[in-house]
Scaffold this active site. Structure first.
Site, PDB file in Angstrom:
ATOM      1  N   HIS A 174      42.287  43.537  34.516  1.00 37.47           N
ATOM      2  CA  HIS A 174      42.259  43.814  33.079  1.00 37.47           C
ATOM      3  C   HIS A 174      43.258  42.957  32.314  1.00 37.47           C
ATOM      4  O   HIS A 174      44.135  42.310  32.896  1.00 37.47           O
ATOM      5  CB  HIS A 174      42.527  45.304  32.825  1.00 37.47           C
ATOM      6  CG  HIS A 174      43.892  45.772  33.251  1.00 37.47           C
ATOM      7  ND1 HIS A 174      45.017  45.613  32.477  1.00 37.47           N
ATOM      8  CD2 HIS A 174      44.304  46.430  34.369  1.00 37.47           C
ATOM      9  CE1 HIS A 174      46.066  46.136  33.088  1.00 37.47           C
ATOM     10  NE2 HIS A 174      45.662  46.628  34.250  1.00 37.47           N
TER      11      HIS A 174
ATOM     12  N   CYS B  99      47.048  47.722  39.447  1.00 37.58           N
ATOM     13  CA  CYS B  99      45.962  46.912  38.911  1.00 37.58           C
ATOM     14  C   CYS B  99      46.378  45.452  38.776  1.00 37.58           C
ATOM     15  O   CYS B  99      47.548  45.105  38.899  1.00 37.58           O
ATOM     16  CB  CYS B  99      45.507  47.469  37.567  1.00 37.58           C
ATOM     17  SG  CYS B  99      44.704  49.084  37.702  1.00 37.58           S
TER      18      CYS B  99
END
Length: 204
Positions: free
Chosen positions: A162, A178
């Site tokens: 992301h 992440c």
């Protein structure tokens, strides 16, 4: 037939010109994006370390074109183009013990995604409790401009590739597991990656 020094130099210059490649316009890669739902400002190129800038590079791999390879120790992500080439991006990765390893697939993609902290995130940091119902997409959202959701066996792993509203974290290991990218870079990757694409996350 003799060749003059001037003719020789002209010939060498032409040969070298044919072998050279056009320099990457890094500033254009990080120019303003006024067309976005939440417009992005240009990122001054001097604020991005040269080794973290988006660049097409030579990259040998047995993985098929369209595969995403995350080299966690090196803080790099490669999108395989084929024929020994890849697009390289600088990334931020998870802290020790919070990182994904192995293979996954891109289960879905989203533009300016909403964010809901996992139960573990709320346990580790009670400040996240106020977002238990979700945080709408936007410039203050920790997922940034785009997200690609990583799945295994049809199930969400809760790991994502992301964007970020903390570009200073790129090149570091400080996320909740992440894979973070600069917003300009995650937009570029998002446009290349298809749902179902293979993702390989390498650890040390």
């Amino acid at each position: 037939m003799s060749i003059s020094r001037r003719g020789f130099l002209i010939g060498v210059s032409a040969l070298l010109a044919g072998c050279s490649t056009t320099a990457v316009n890094h500033q254009a890669n990080y120019a303003a994006r006024p067309d976005e739902p939440f417009p992005l400002k240009a990122v001054p190129i001097h604020k991005i370390k040269p080794e973290l800038r988006r660049t097409e590079v030579a990259y040998e791999t047995n993985e098929k074109p369209g595969t995403v390879i995350v080299d966690t120790p090196a803080r790099r992500l490669y999108y395989v183009l084929g024929e020994g080439r890849a697009m390289r991006y600088g990334v931020g990765v998870g802290r020790d013990g919070l990182a994904l390893a192995g293979n996954a697939t891109v289960g879905r993609k989203a533009e300016w995604p909403s964010w809901t902290p996992t139960a573990n995130m709320m346990r580790r940091d009670p400040r996240n409790l106020k977002y238990a119902g979700g945080m709408p997409g936007g410039p203050n959202n920790p997922l940034g401009a785009r997200a690609m959701y990583l799945y295994r066996g049809g199930n969400d792993t809760h790991f994502r590739i992301h964007g970020t509203n903390q570009p200073q974290s790129i090149g570091l290991a400080m996320s909740s597991g992440c894979i973070r990218m600069m917003n300009h870079d995650v937009i570029d990757l998002y446009e290349r990656v298809t749902v179902g694409a293979r993702v390989v996350v390498m650890q040390a």
